[in-house]
Design a protein around this motif. Structure first.
Motif, PDB file in Angstrom:
ATOM      1  N   ASP A  73     -49.612  35.948  -7.450  1.00  0.00           N
ATOM      2  CA  ASP A  73     -48.755  36.582  -8.460  1.00  0.00           C
ATOM      3  C   ASP A  73     -48.125  37.877  -7.959  1.00  0.00           C
ATOM      4  O   ASP A  73     -47.190  38.397  -8.583  1.00  0.00           O
ATOM      5  CB  ASP A  73     -49.557  36.855  -9.736  1.00  0.00           C
ATOM      6  N   PHE A  74     -48.641  38.411  -6.854  1.00  0.00           N
ATOM      7  CA  PHE A  74     -48.087  39.641  -6.288  1.00  0.00           C
ATOM      8  C   PHE A  74     -47.133  39.348  -5.127  1.00  0.00           C
ATOM      9  O   PHE A  74     -46.637  40.265  -4.480  1.00  0.00           O
ATOM     10  CB  PHE A  74     -49.228  40.549  -5.800  1.00  0.00           C
ATOM     11  N   SER A  75     -46.890  38.073  -4.879  1.00  0.00           N
ATOM     12  CA  SER A  75     -46.032  37.654  -3.775  1.00  0.00           C
ATOM     13  C   SER A  75     -44.693  37.155  -4.303  1.00  0.00           C
ATOM     14  O   SER A  75     -44.584  36.738  -5.458  1.00  0.00           O
ATOM     15  CB  SER A  75     -46.724  36.552  -2.967  1.00  0.00           C
ATOM     16  N   SER A  76     -43.700  37.162  -3.456  1.00  0.00           N
ATOM     17  CA  SER A  76     -42.352  36.767  -3.877  1.00  0.00           C
ATOM     18  C   SER A  76     -42.033  35.310  -3.549  1.00  0.00           C
ATOM     19  O   SER A  76     -40.992  34.806  -3.970  1.00  0.00           O
ATOM     20  CB  SER A  76     -41.313  37.673  -3.209  1.00  0.00           C
ATOM     21  N   ILE A  77     -42.906  34.605  -2.799  1.00  0.00           N
ATOM     22  CA  ILE A  77     -42.572  33.228  -2.452  1.00  0.00           C
ATOM     23  C   ILE A  77     -43.111  32.260  -3.494  1.00  0.00           C
ATOM     24  O   ILE A  77     -44.013  32.584  -4.267  1.00  0.00           O
ATOM     25  CB  ILE A  77     -43.082  32.839  -1.044  1.00  0.00           C
ATOM     26  N   GLN A  78     -42.545  31.066  -3.492  1.00  0.00           N
ATOM     27  CA  GLN A  78     -42.963  30.025  -4.425  1.00  0.00           C
ATOM     28  C   GLN A  78     -44.414  29.625  -4.155  1.00  0.00           C
ATOM     29  O   GLN A  78     -44.790  29.341  -3.022  1.00  0.00           O
ATOM     30  CB  GLN A  78     -42.050  28.797  -4.253  1.00  0.00           C
ATOM     31  N   PRO A  79     -45.268  29.595  -5.183  1.00  0.00           N
ATOM     32  CA  PRO A  79     -46.664  29.195  -4.960  1.00  0.00           C
ATOM     33  C   PRO A  79     -46.765  27.714  -4.593  1.00  0.00           C
ATOM     34  O   PRO A  79     -45.933  26.898  -5.006  1.00  0.00           O
ATOM     35  CB  PRO A  79     -47.332  29.486  -6.301  1.00  0.00           C
ATOM     36  N   PHE A  80     -47.778  27.369  -3.830  1.00  0.00           N
ATOM     37  CA  PHE A  80     -47.947  25.992  -3.374  1.00  0.00           C
ATOM     38  C   PHE A  80     -48.279  25.029  -4.511  1.00  0.00           C
ATOM     39  O   PHE A  80     -48.094  23.819  -4.361  1.00  0.00           O
ATOM     40  CB  PHE A  80     -49.021  25.928  -2.284  1.00  0.00           C
ATOM     41  N   ARG A  81     -48.763  25.547  -5.636  1.00  0.00           N
ATOM     42  CA  ARG A  81     -49.065  24.638  -6.744  1.00  0.00           C
ATOM     43  C   ARG A  81     -47.800  23.902  -7.211  1.00  0.00           C
ATOM     44  O   ARG A  81     -47.886  22.851  -7.852  1.00  0.00           O
ATOM     45  CB  ARG A  81     -49.696  25.377  -7.912  1.00  0.00           C
ATOM     46  N   SER A  82     -46.629  24.449  -6.879  1.00  0.00           N
ATOM     47  CA  SER A  82     -45.368  23.814  -7.259  1.00  0.00           C
ATOM     48  C   SER A  82     -45.137  22.509  -6.506  1.00  0.00           C
ATOM     49  O   SER A  82     -44.255  21.734  -6.867  1.00  0.00           O
ATOM     50  CB  SER A  82     -44.194  24.765  -6.984  1.00  0.00           C
ATOM     51  N   TYR A  83     -45.932  22.260  -5.458  1.00  0.00           N
ATOM     52  CA  TYR A  83     -45.727  21.099  -4.606  1.00  0.00           C
ATOM     53  C   TYR A  83     -46.917  20.147  -4.614  1.00  0.00           C
ATOM     54  O   TYR A  83     -47.163  19.425  -3.650  1.00  0.00           O
ATOM     55  CB  TYR A  83     -45.423  21.565  -3.177  1.00  0.00           C
ATOM     56  N   LEU A  84     -47.673  20.141  -5.719  1.00  0.00           N
ATOM     57  CA  LEU A  84     -48.848  19.280  -5.810  1.00  0.00           C
ATOM     58  C   LEU A  84     -48.507  17.813  -5.570  1.00  0.00           C
ATOM     59  O   LEU A  84     -49.258  17.089  -4.910  1.00  0.00           O
ATOM     60  CB  LEU A  84     -49.507  19.424  -7.185  1.00  0.00           C
ATOM     61  N   SER A  85     -47.392  17.358  -6.104  1.00  0.00           N
ATOM     62  CA  SER A  85     -47.034  15.941  -5.986  1.00  0.00           C
ATOM     63  C   SER A  85     -46.715  15.539  -4.552  1.00  0.00           C
ATOM     64  O   SER A  85     -46.795  14.360  -4.200  1.00  0.00           O
ATOM     65  CB  SER A  85     -45.832  15.623  -6.887  1.00  0.00           C
ATOM     66  N   LYS A  86     -46.369  16.509  -3.724  1.00  0.00           N
ATOM     67  CA  LYS A  86     -46.030  16.227  -2.332  1.00  0.00           C
ATOM     68  C   LYS A  86     -47.253  16.232  -1.426  1.00  0.00           C
ATOM     69  O   LYS A  86     -47.212  15.715  -0.308  1.00  0.00           O
ATOM     70  CB  LYS A  86     -44.995  17.238  -1.818  1.00  0.00           C
ATOM     71  N   PHE A  87     -48.342  16.850  -1.885  1.00  0.00           N
ATOM     72  CA  PHE A  87     -49.540  16.978  -1.052  1.00  0.00           C
ATOM     73  C   PHE A  87     -50.769  16.503  -1.836  1.00  0.00           C
ATOM     74  O   PHE A  87     -51.487  17.313  -2.424  1.00  0.00           O
ATOM     75  CB  PHE A  87     -49.735  18.427  -0.608  1.00  0.00           C
ATOM     76  N   PRO A  88     -51.056  15.215  -1.848  1.00  0.00           N
ATOM     77  CA  PRO A  88     -52.197  14.710  -2.624  1.00  0.00           C
ATOM     78  C   PRO A  88     -53.551  15.177  -2.104  1.00  0.00           C
ATOM     79  O   PRO A  88     -54.554  15.049  -2.807  1.00  0.00           O
ATOM     80  CB  PRO A  88     -52.063  13.188  -2.500  1.00  0.00           C
ATOM     81  N   ASN A  89     -53.585  15.730  -0.895  1.00  0.00           N
ATOM     82  CA  ASN A  89     -54.856  16.218  -0.330  1.00  0.00           C
ATOM     83  C   ASN A  89     -55.040  17.719  -0.538  1.00  0.00           C
ATOM     84  O   ASN A  89     -55.954  18.315   0.027  1.00  0.00           O
ATOM     85  CB  ASN A  89     -54.933  15.899   1.167  1.00  0.00           C
ATOM     86  N   MET A  90     -54.210  18.346  -1.366  1.00  0.00           N
ATOM     87  CA  MET A  90     -54.237  19.801  -1.541  1.00  0.00           C
ATOM     88  C   MET A  90     -54.902  20.192  -2.862  1.00  0.00           C
ATOM     89  O   MET A  90     -54.665  19.585  -3.900  1.00  0.00           O
ATOM     90  CB  MET A  90     -52.814  20.364  -1.501  1.00  0.00           C
ATOM     91  N   ILE A  91     -55.745  21.231  -2.791  1.00  0.00           N
ATOM     92  CA  ILE A  91     -56.295  21.890  -3.971  1.00  0.00           C
ATOM     93  C   ILE A  91     -55.839  23.340  -3.922  1.00  0.00           C
ATOM     94  O   ILE A  91     -56.026  24.015  -2.906  1.00  0.00           O
ATOM     95  CB  ILE A  91     -57.836  21.833  -3.996  1.00  0.00           C
ATOM     96  N   VAL A  92     -55.229  23.834  -4.993  1.00  0.00           N
ATOM     97  CA  VAL A  92     -54.752  25.211  -5.050  1.00  0.00           C
ATOM     98  C   VAL A  92     -55.607  25.974  -6.060  1.00  0.00           C
ATOM     99  O   VAL A  92     -55.759  25.551  -7.207  1.00  0.00           O
ATOM    100  CB  VAL A  92     -53.269  25.290  -5.457  1.00  0.00           C
ATOM    101  N   LEU A  93     -56.168  27.096  -5.610  1.00  0.00           N
ATOM    102  CA  LEU A  93     -56.987  27.934  -6.487  1.00  0.00           C
ATOM    103  C   LEU A  93     -56.181  29.121  -7.003  1.00  0.00           C
ATOM    104  O   LEU A  93     -55.314  29.648  -6.313  1.00  0.00           O
ATOM    105  CB  LEU A  93     -58.215  28.459  -5.734  1.00  0.00           C
ATOM    106  N   ASN A  94     -56.473  29.523  -8.222  1.00  0.00           N
ATOM    107  CA  ASN A  94     -55.875  30.708  -8.822  1.00  0.00           C
ATOM    108  C   ASN A  94     -56.916  31.305  -9.773  1.00  0.00           C
ATOM    109  O   ASN A  94     -57.969  30.726  -9.989  1.00  0.00           O
ATOM    110  CB  ASN A  94     -54.573  30.358  -9.544  1.00  0.00           C
TER     111      ASN A  94
END
Length: 367
Positions: free
Chosen positions: A203-224
């Motif tokens: 939330d303190f960064s200016s880039i798009q978070p990776f959670r926006s790409y969940l559908s593209k990476f089925p092997n990814m878990i994003v923590l927040n």
């Protein structure tokens, strides 16, 4: 260093990915006993259908409403609000007792004790290693370079047939910087196991978070987490975003009522006022800029490292002595002097303006 250009073209990088089907089936990655596990069935999950008003099913005390009732085991109302804020479907959200619960669940679900291993960048958040040791899983550290960056090749070279998980924290703790997105995408594309991306400070960064790409990476878990930008560390409410199949495994293994009623109630209050959080983040970013500039002007500060978090790492002339001096004045920062690649470094959390001024005033008087 060309990292900034990588961040500018991050969205383009994601859009032009062509995937190679190398990911293992989830069943193959999951521990066999977990895959076959029949989860505990609690009273609040067995009932569904018509709205009920008389609950005589869970051996609860009928007095002291509403605290006499077990809370929603799946935190449905909280997830519905989070879904709108984070732009992630409810079925792709897991809520836990802090992000640490989600970290521990990754080991319990995917890693066979005494057999499997995980790979992580170093230095990074210490709970990845603690949970590995608790679960008897080998923890392999891959050192960052002098700019606190890593390549996909270097991370993947530490993996073998028993590597189930790769841990990446970005923005990283304690270094504060974003890990190059190209390296992260490279790992996601080429690793056939689970990749956990911890975005506690996103939330303190200016880039798009990776959670926006969940559908593209089925092997990814994003923590927040609710602990940082949302100012709710005391609530102990962490989030994991992943495919529905992975979230189903989390819900199968978690304790039935892992998030208490008081936490759910207060989380809803805070989440219903996201504009207040936006204002907090704006203020913290402004203070961060002032603090970084002020530290670079201190004679006792050797270097301030780039940061995209609500803290920064500063290399000092004598971190231990300066830390002890601040403790005597009742000011506590984090001494990272003994952490790999952080020799003579202090980690400074951005506080309120008055707190920051007090810290700077003390450091300017240090001799």
């Amino acid at each position: 260093m060309k990292l900034a250009n990588s961040f500018v073209h991050f969205d383009f990088l994601i859009l032009r990915i062509y995937f190679i089907e190398i990911w293992k089936e989830l069943k193959e990655l999951c521990r066999a006993n977990i895959w076959n596990l029949s989860p505990y069935s609690c009273a609040r999950t067995e009932f569904s259908g018509k709205k009920a008003h008389n609950f005589l099913d869970a051996n609860e005390n009928p007095y002291n409403d509403p605290y006499n009732r077990y809370p929603d085991p799946f935190q449905t109302d909280v997830k519905k609000v989070l879904s709108k804020i984070k732009d992630v479907p409810v079925e792709n959200i897991f809520l836990g007792n802090g992000s640490d619960e989600a970290i521990d669940l990754v080991y319990r679900i995917f890693c066979n004790p005494g057999i499997d291993n995980v790979v992580a960048i170093a230095p990074t958040y210490g709970m990845y290693q603690v949970c590995a040791e608790v679960n008897d899983v080998e923890y392999r550290q891959v050192l960052l370079d002098e700019n606190y960056q890593i390549t996909a090749d270097k991370l993947l070279s530490a993996c073998d047939d028993h590597t189930k998980v790769i841990w990446i924290c970005s923005p990283n703790n304690p270094t504060g910087n974003l890990i190059n997105p190209e390296a992260i995408v490279g790992v996601l594309q080429r690793f056939d196991g689970i990749v956990v991306l911890d975005e506690a400070y996103a939330d303190f960064s200016s880039i798009q978070p990776f959670r926006s790409y969940l559908s593209k990476f089925p092997n990814m878990i994003v923590l927040n987490t609710m602990s940082k930008a949302w100012g709710c560390a005391a609530l102990r409410l962490g989030m994991a975003f992943a495919s529905k199949d992975i979230i189903d495994l989390f819900n199968k293994v978690k304790y039935p009522y892992n998030v208490n009623l008081l936490t759910q109630q207060h989380a809803l209050e805070v989440l219903n006022d996201p504009y207040q959080v936006d204002e907090w983040v704006k203020n913290l970013l402004q203070e961060r800029g002032k603090m970084v500039t002020a530290f670079t002007e201190l004679p006792i500060c050797v270097k301030v490292y780039p940061t995209d978090a609500n803290f920064f790492l500063a290399k000092m002339t004598d971190a231990q002595a300066i830390y002890d001096y601040l403790v005597d004045k009742g000011i506590i920062v984090r001494n990272r002097n003994r952490v790999q690649l952080c020799e003579n470094c202090l980690r400074i959390t951005i506080g309120k303006k008055s707190e920051n001024i007090e810290l700077l005033s003390a450091l300017r008087q240090y001799q």
